[in-house]
Design a protein around this motif. Structure first.
Motif, short mmCIF file in Angstrom:
data_model
loop_
_atom_site.label_atom_id
_atom_site.label_comp_id
_atom_site.label_asym_id
_atom_site.label_seq_id
_atom_site.Cartn_x
_atom_site.Cartn_y
_atom_site.Cartn_z
N TYR A 377 0.96 -1.11 0.11
CA TYR A 377 0.09 0.09 -0.20
C TYR A 377 1.00 1.18 0.09
CZ TYR A 377 0.69 -0.24 5.02
OH TYR A 377 1.27 -0.21 6.10
N PRO A 378 0.32 2.41 -0.26
CA PRO A 378 1.27 3.65 -0.54
C PRO A 378 2.24 4.00 0.69
CG PRO A 378 -1.05 4.05 -1.23
CD PRO A 378 -1.09 2.70 -0.56
N PHE A 379 1.80 3.85 1.90
CA PHE A 379 2.65 3.89 3.06
C PHE A 379 3.59 2.81 3.55
CE2 PHE A 379 -0.29 7.79 4.32
CZ PHE A 379 -0.40 8.38 3.06
N HIS A 380 3.45 1.78 2.78
CA HIS A 380 4.18 0.61 3.43
C HIS A 380 5.67 0.80 3.90
CE1 HIS A 380 6.18 -3.19 3.06
NE2 HIS A 380 4.93 -3.84 3.77
N ASP A 381 6.47 1.22 3.08
CA ASP A 381 7.99 1.82 3.33
C ASP A 381 7.84 2.40 4.51
OD1 ASP A 381 8.27 -0.05 1.11
OD2 ASP A 381 8.98 1.82 -0.13
N GLN A 382 7.28 3.32 4.64
CA GLN A 382 7.41 4.43 5.92
C GLN A 382 6.83 3.65 7.10
OE1 GLN A 382 5.95 5.25 3.09
NE2 GLN A 382 6.83 7.26 2.28
N ASP A 383 5.61 2.97 6.93
CA ASP A 383 5.32 2.11 8.08
C ASP A 383 6.07 0.99 8.69
OD1 ASP A 383 3.04 3.81 7.97
OD2 ASP A 383 1.53 2.33 7.29
N SER A 384 6.83 0.49 7.66
CA SER A 384 7.85 -0.69 8.02
C SER A 384 8.82 -0.11 8.74
CB SER A 384 8.32 -1.39 6.61
OG SER A 384 7.30 -2.14 6.08
N LEU A 385 9.47 0.96 8.29
CA LEU A 385 10.45 1.75 8.86
C LEU A 385 10.14 2.16 10.48
CD1 LEU A 385 12.16 3.91 6.14
CD2 LEU A 385 12.95 1.79 7.35
#
Length: 550
Positions: A377-385
Motif C-alpha cells: 500500500y502507498p505508505f508501506h515503506d514508511q510504516d515498515s521503518l
C-alpha cells in the motif's frame, strides 16, 4: 408501465421520508417500493391489508419530517461504547501538569516562534519572555498573511483574542497562572459555536448563522487560559476540504487540498499559523487531514469530550479532539477539554489523568495489524521503518487481527440525513458547493430510503462488532496497536466502536508530502497511545519537519 414506476418510486420516497400526497396509494406503488427496499414478503392480499396503515403512516411521517427540530437536539437513544464497567477509568476527575516546564529545548539554539510547541510557548509566557498579547498578535498576523493562500480561516476572532490575552497578562502579573495553556492561541473548527461570531459549518446555507453560546470545548479552553484566535475552515457540513469560500490548501503543496473535514485545523497547525487547533472526527476527519498535512491528530474515546455547542452530524459517531504539533501537546489539550458535561446526552463521566510521557519499558507489548501492514500500500515503506523504530525502542511487537467489519456505513448517512432533514426538504441542499454523487445532498436524499428496521439491525451488528473488537484486543493482551492510517479497516471499525487513536507523521512520500501512522488504543487509554506516539516522535523526529515558505 413507465408512469407506474415513476409513481412507485415517488411512493417509496414518501413512505421513507413522510411527504404527503393527495391521492391514495396503489397496490403497484407499494409493491415497487417494497422491491427497492429489498422486501419480498408482500403479496396482493397483504398489500391491500396494509394500505390503510401505510397511508396513516405517511401522514405521521410527514408531520415528523416537517417538525422544527434544532440540530443540537440529540435522540433519546444514546450510544455508549462501554461494554464492561472495568473499561471505565478508575478516576472521574481531570488532571494536567499545572506548571510550566523548567527548561526549553531549542534545536540549533534558535526558536522560530511559529514552530514553537505548547511547552515551549508556555515556558516563554510563564517566564515573561513574551506577553500573551504579543503571542496572540503574532499568530493573528500570520493567519492574515497566509490565509489568502491556504483558505483555512472562516472568521478571525481578533477582538475576543486580544481582550482575553490582555486579561491573562494581568492575571500573570498578579500571580495567577492557569496552567500550560495560559495565553496559548488556538483555532477551532467552524462547527464549534463561539459567542459573537458566525458559526457557518462551512456551508453556504448557514453562512450568516450565529449561535450565541460558547461550545463546551471552547468554555473549557477559556478556563484553561487558551486564546481563541480563529474559526477555521471545514468541508461543508463536515465532508472534505471544500467549503463555500474555497478549497482549503495543504501547506506542503498548495496546489492540493488539505483533506477534511478538519481541513483548516490541520492546515493552520501545519503552516505554523496556530500552535494547536480543535478538530472533529466522525469517519476520518481528524486522521485524514493530519496525515496529509503532517500534524498530530488525537481522536478521543467516544463520549470523553462534550459536543455541546458543536454541529451534530452523527450523534453516535461524532468526536472532538486536538490537532497539534506533537503527541505531548495533544495530551495537554485533551486534559483541558475532557471535562464531563451533561449537556451532551452522550457524554461519559471519564476524566483524563494526563501524565508526561515516559520512555517505554523494554518488552512492553505493542500490537501491529499484521495482515494489513504486510500488504502493498502507498505508505508501506514508511510504516515498515516505523515498526523497526518501535522495536529499537524496546517494544515487543505482537501481531493482531481485527474482525471483519459489517457493511453498515449507512448508519452515519441516516443520522446525518436526520440532522439536516430540513435542508433536504427545503431544497436548500442545492446551495451546497459539492453537487456530485459522493456528496451530502445525494447522501441525504438516498438515506431516506433506509428502513428504520434496517437501521436498528445495523446497530445490533455494531454491538457485535464492539464485542468482537474488544475480544481481539484482550486475546492479543495489548493496550495499543499500530495500524496504517488510511489503508485498513481499522479506521472504520474504531469510529463505530468509539476507540481512541492518535495519528503522527512518519515520513514523506515521493511527492515530498507527509505520510503518517496511527496508534489505536483500548477505550479511555489515551495516555497509553500518547506514550507510544511520543516515544516514536522523540526517536524519529518527523514531527520536527515543516513545510517551506511559511
Amino acid at each position: 408501465m413507465q408512469r407506474t414506476i415513476v409513481y412507485a418510486v415517488a411512493a417509496l420516497f414518501l413512505l421513507a421520508s413522510g411527504m404527503a400526497i393527495n391521492e391514495a396509494l396503489t397496490r403497484a406503488e407499494v409493491a415497487t417500493a417494497a422491491k427497492v427496499l429489498a422486501l419480498d414478503f408482500w403479496d396482493a392480499e397483504e398489500i391491500d391489508l396494509a394500505l390503510p396503515d401505510l397511508e396513516e403512516q405517511m401522514k405521521n411521517l410527514a408531520e415528523i419530517g416537517h417538525a422544527e427540530i434544532p440540530n443540537g437536539l440529540s435522540p433519546a437513544l444514546v450510544f455508549n461504547p462501554v461494554l464492561r464497567a472495568e473499561q471505565l477509568p478508575a478516576s472521574k476527575t481531570v488532571s494536567a501538569p499545572a506548571s510550566a516546564p523548567e527548561y526549553i529545548t531549542v534545536i540549533g539554539g534558535k526558536l522560530d516562534l511559529q514552530w514553537a510547541n505548547i511547552e515551549q510557548l508556555s515556558h516563554m509566557i510563564f517566564n515573561r519572555k513574551v506577553s500573551c498579547r504579543r503571542v496572540a498578535e503574532f499568530y493573528l498576523k500570520r493567519l492574515k498573511t497566509h490565509n489568502p493562500t491556504l483558505h483555512c480561516v472562516i472568521t478571525l476572532t481578533e477582538e475576543r483574542a486580544l481582550a482575553q490575552a490582555d486579561a491573562l497578562d494581568a492575571e500573570l502579573a498578579a500571580g495567577k497562572y492557569r496552567g500550560l495553556l495560559h495565553g496559548i492561541p488556538y483555532g477551532a473548527k467552524d462547527l464549534l459555536a463561539a459567542k459573537g461570531y458566525p458559526t457557518t459549518w462551512g456551508a453556504k446555507p448557514y453562512a450568516g448563522q450565529t449561535i450565541d453560546v460558547d461550545a463546551s470545548v471552547i468554555e473549557q479552553l477559556d478556563a484553561a487560559g487558551a486564546v481563541l484566535v480563529a474559526k477555521l475552515s471545514m468541508g461543508a457540513l463536515a465532508w472534505g476540504d471544500v467549503w463555500y469560500g474555497e478549497m482549503t490548501r495543504n501547506p506542503w503543496d498548495t496546489t492540493k487540498g488539505s483533506s477534511g473535514s478538519s481541513a483548516g485545523s490541520a492546515s493552520a497547525v501545519a503552516a505554523g499559523l496556530v500552535p494547536f487547533a480543535i478538530g472533529t472526527e466522525t469517519l476520518g476527519s481528524i486522521v485524514s487531514p493530519s496525515t496529509v498535512c503532517g500534524t498530530t491528530g488525537l481522536r478521543p474515546t467516544f463520549g470523553r469530550v462534550s459536543r455541546h455547542g458543536a454541529m451534530a452530524l452523527s450523534w453516535t459517531m461524532d468526536k472532538i479532539g486536538p490537532i497539534t504539533r506533537s503527541a505531548r501537546d495533544a495530551g495537554l489539550v485533551l486534559a483541558a477539554i475532557a471535562h464531563y458535561d451533561p449537556r451532551d446526552g452522550h457524554a461519559i463521566e471519564a476524566g483524563f489523568q494526563y501524565h508526561w510521557p515516559e520512555a517505554p519499558k523494554k518488552g512492553t507489548r505493542l500490537g501491529y495489524y499484521k495482515s494489513r501492514m504486510e500488504r502493498d500500500y502507498p505508505f508501506h515503506d514508511q510504516d515498515s521503518l516505523a515498526l523497526e523504530t518501535l522495536r529499537r525502542l524496546g517494544y515487543t511487537l505482537v501481531p493482531i487481527e481485527l474482525p471483519e467489519e459489517p457493511d453498515i456505513r449507512f448508519v452515519l448517512n441516516v443520522e446525518a440525513a436526520a440532522a439536516f432533514e430540513s435542508l433536504t426538504r427545503s431544497n436548500r441542499d442545492d446551495e451546497l458547493t459539492r453537487q456530485i454523487r459522493n456528496a451530502w445532498p445525494n447522501v441525504f436524499r438516498t438515506a431516506h430510503f433506509v428502513p428504520a428496521v434496517a437501521y436498528v439491525q445495523a446497530n445490533r451488528l455494531r454491538r457485535q462488532l464492539m464485542e468482537d473488537f474488544d475480544a481481539a484486543l484482550q486475546a492479543a493482551e495489548v493496550d495499543v496497536y499500530v495500524n496504517p492510517s488510511w489503508h485498513s479497516n481499522s479506521l472504520f471499525i474504531t469510529n463505530l466502536t468509539g476507540h481512541p487513536s492518535i495519528t503522527v507523521p512518519n515520513g514523506l512520500n515521493e511527492e515530498g508530502t507527509p505520510t503518517s501512522i496511527t496508534f489505536t488504543g483500548k477505550l479511555f487509554h489515551e495516555q497509553a497511545i500518547i506514550d507510544v506516539a511520543a516515544a516514536y516522535q522523540a526517536a524519529s523526529g518527523w514531527d520536527e519537519l515543516h513545510p517551506k515558505g511559511f
